[in-house]
Design a protein around this motif. Structure first.
Motif: not given
Length: 134
Positions: A51, A54, A4
């Motif tokens: 990201d 996350s 990611s």
């Protein structure tokens, strides 16, 4: 594990990252106050930050909210020179992630800190290390 984030590697060279916005139109009077300078980050940088957060949420076992402790355990201070000069070839993924988190968090205290790390290639260097470890 780091997909990611390492997906941003090819985007770094083509993205403008961001620019300083400096008010040159107002004169500082009460009718026309000067706006404080700030960095206008690109959409890619904002997505990168999202990201990163996350990733932190998805991997609580890494304890990346304690990035400063992780950096200290690896002999790195949470300050620009120490982080930039860190020899990433010797670092594990947890520490490289702590560097990234520290860089993003630094922006909250010092406008432009993250911009400098993107522009001088430091973020790319860290992402390349994560790519090696992946």
């Amino acid at each position: 594990m780091y997909e990611s984030l390492i997906k941003y590697l090819p985007l770094l060279s083509s993205d403008g990252i961001g620019d300083w916005v400096i008010d040159k139109e107002n004169d500082g009077t009460s009718e026309h106050p000067i706006q404080m300078p700030y960095v206008n980050y690109s959409k890619m940088v904002h997505q990168f930050i999202d990201d990163l957060y996350s990733f932190i949420d998805k991997h609580p076992e890494m304890k990346l909210n304690h990035y400063s402790d992780i950096l200290n355990e690896n002999g790195i201070k949470w300050e620009s020179k120490s982080m930039t000069d860190a020899l990433v070839d010797d670092l594990d993924g947890k520490c490289v992630m702590a560097l990234l988190v520290g860089a993003v968090r630094a922006e909250r205290f010092c406008d432009g800190a993250l911009l400098s790390l993107f522009k001088d290639g430091t973020i790319a260097k860290w992402l390349k290390r994560l790519n090696e470890l992946n």
